[in-house]
Design a protein around this motif. Structure first.
Motif, short mmCIF file in Angstrom:
data_model
loop_
_atom_site.label_atom_id
_atom_site.label_comp_id
_atom_site.label_asym_id
_atom_site.label_seq_id
_atom_site.Cartn_x
_atom_site.Cartn_y
_atom_site.Cartn_z
N ARG A 190 0.92 -1.11 -0.03
CA ARG A 190 0.08 -0.06 0.15
C ARG A 190 0.86 1.32 -0.04
NH1 ARG A 190 -2.76 -3.36 3.83
NH2 ARG A 190 -2.38 -1.90 5.47
N TRP A 191 1.97 1.16 0.65
CA TRP A 191 2.96 2.23 0.78
C TRP A 191 3.52 2.48 -0.57
CZ3 TRP A 191 4.29 6.73 2.81
CH2 TRP A 191 5.32 7.38 2.57
N HIS A 192 4.02 1.33 -1.27
CA HIS A 192 4.43 1.42 -2.63
C HIS A 192 3.49 2.22 -3.77
CE1 HIS A 192 8.05 -0.57 -1.62
NE2 HIS A 192 7.54 -1.58 -1.08
N THR A 193 2.16 1.74 -3.33
CA THR A 193 1.28 2.05 -4.29
C THR A 193 1.01 3.80 -4.21
OG1 THR A 193 -0.19 0.12 -4.22
CG2 THR A 193 -1.42 2.01 -4.85
N ALA A 194 0.91 4.35 -2.64
CA ALA A 194 0.84 5.78 -2.57
C ALA A 194 1.90 6.23 -3.40
CB ALA A 194 0.73 5.79 -1.04
N VAL A 195 3.18 5.88 -3.09
CA VAL A 195 4.64 6.47 -3.69
C VAL A 195 4.23 6.63 -5.28
CG1 VAL A 195 6.79 6.41 -4.00
CG2 VAL A 195 5.79 6.01 -1.86
N GLN A 196 3.79 5.48 -5.78
CA GLN A 196 3.60 5.38 -7.27
C GLN A 196 2.49 6.34 -7.70
OE1 GLN A 196 5.53 3.70 -9.65
NE2 GLN A 196 4.37 4.49 -10.97
#
Length: 354
Positions: A190-196
């Motif tokens: 979910r963090w990677h998705t937010a950064v992306q």
């Protein structure tokens, strides 16, 4: 590019065009940041001064035998309260920060590794283990060769205000995160998705963020995701199911009503009608949970929205301080300017010009 995303605020983005530099191979700068270079230098003192602007006063040490190969670059963009930065020192180096500034940051090595010491913990940050910093304490990072970092910087005031609204009460102590952030878990996706999402919105012309829209929602997603994933001194309370508490429920409903109608005329009578409680009960709840009156909360939220509008504006928008003030219910420009300066430390016109 001349846009909302070039005005970092905490760093001077003006730099020499096409600076003289030796030929170095591509360092994997994210495409969204490729045209947003903040600085390039082969001088360690210049690098230390430039990184200081983006992080905090620091000492940069590079071994004597590596100085001929040293080259520092930083790329970055800022939304409002969330920034994406990419720092590459090219060779092994050490950054020592005695006191971090008023921001939280997630440091994610894109290659190699770095040994970090922060809040009494020492560990290796690498491509699957990030560092989360907390304001006001020391930080030491020992970079290996070829260990660039992607840094997500979140202004402390913004995430504290966001957490306050989510908890429907004032914070009893400053927010502090555990430094070690495991990026390999399923939840961390979910963090990677937010950064992306930040990257995608910055990269694609015509995106909501490129048009100055949706910035608040993206930043709130980033802040909520970090609060939900990374242990902190508010982690348990943030994740636990809401407990039945009539007073806090009333405060939450009143806050939601105020937030949804900021541009409209709001009175205590209208708030009481919506939450089905007496004015006195609502006022008492706000004092006990937030340490302020409902009307003070209303003024603070309107000042925040005015600040956001003035921060986002660019000259071509034709935005004026008067129009922004009136949009958010400030009909006396002199009083607005006084309150704005008290809250943000500068005049509204200064924010607009920055």
């Amino acid at each position: 590019m001349t846009s909302r995303l070039t005005r970092l605020g905490y760093i001077d983005v003006r730099r020499t065009s096409n600076p003289v530099r030796r030929k170095v191979r591509s360092r994997g700068v994210p495409p969204a940041l490729a045209n947003n270079e903040l600085f390039y230098t082969e001088d360690t003192a210049t690098a230390a001064r430039s990184i200081t602007q983006a992080l905090a006063p620091l000492r940069l040490d590079v071994a004597t035998d590596l100085r001929d190969d040293f080259a520092a670059t930083m790329h970055g963009v800022r939304l409002r309260n969330v920034s994406m930065l990419y720092l590459d020192l090219h060779v092994a180096a050490t950054i020592d920060i005695p006191v971090l500034g008023q921001y939280f940051a997630v440091h994610m090595p894109m290659n190699g590794r770095a040994v970090v010491n922060h809040r009494g913990q020492t560990f290796e940050a690498n491509t699957i283990r990030a560092l989360v910093t907390t304001p006001g304490v020391p930080l030491r990072i020992d970079f290996d060769d070829d260990s660039p970092q992607l840094i997500i910087r979140i202004e402390a005031r913004a995430i504290a205000a966001h957490l306050t609204r989510l908890l429907s009460r004032a914070l009893s102590k400053p927010l502090e995160f555990e430094p070690e952030f495991d990026l390999a878990t399923e939840a961390a996706m979910r963090w990677h998705t937010a950064v992306q999402l930040i990257h995608t919105e910055v990269f694609h012309p015509g995106s909501l963020i490129q048009r100055g829209q949706g910035i608040g929602a993206v930043e709130e997603l980033v802040m909520s995701t970090l609060l939900q994933l990374q242990p902190s001194n508010y982690y348990d309370e943030f994740l636990q199911p809401p407990q039945p508490d009539q007073r806090r429920t009333v405060v939450r409903e009143a806050m939601n009503y105020i937030d949804d109608h900021l541009a409209e005329r709001i009175t205590m009578e209208s708030v009481a009608k919506v939450v089905h409680m007496s004015i006195r009960s609502i006022q008492q709840g706000f004092r006990e949970e937030l340490g302020m009156t409902p009307m003070t909360y209303l003024r603070e939220r309107r000042l925040e929205r005015a600040h956001e509008d003035l921060t986002d504006a660019i000259p071509a928008d034709g935005v004026t301080v008067t129009a922004v003030a009136e949009r958010w219910g400030f009909h006396h420009l002199g009083s607005f300017a006084v309150e704005y300066r008290k809250r943000w430390g500068e005049a509204p016109s200064d924010t607009l010009r920055r």
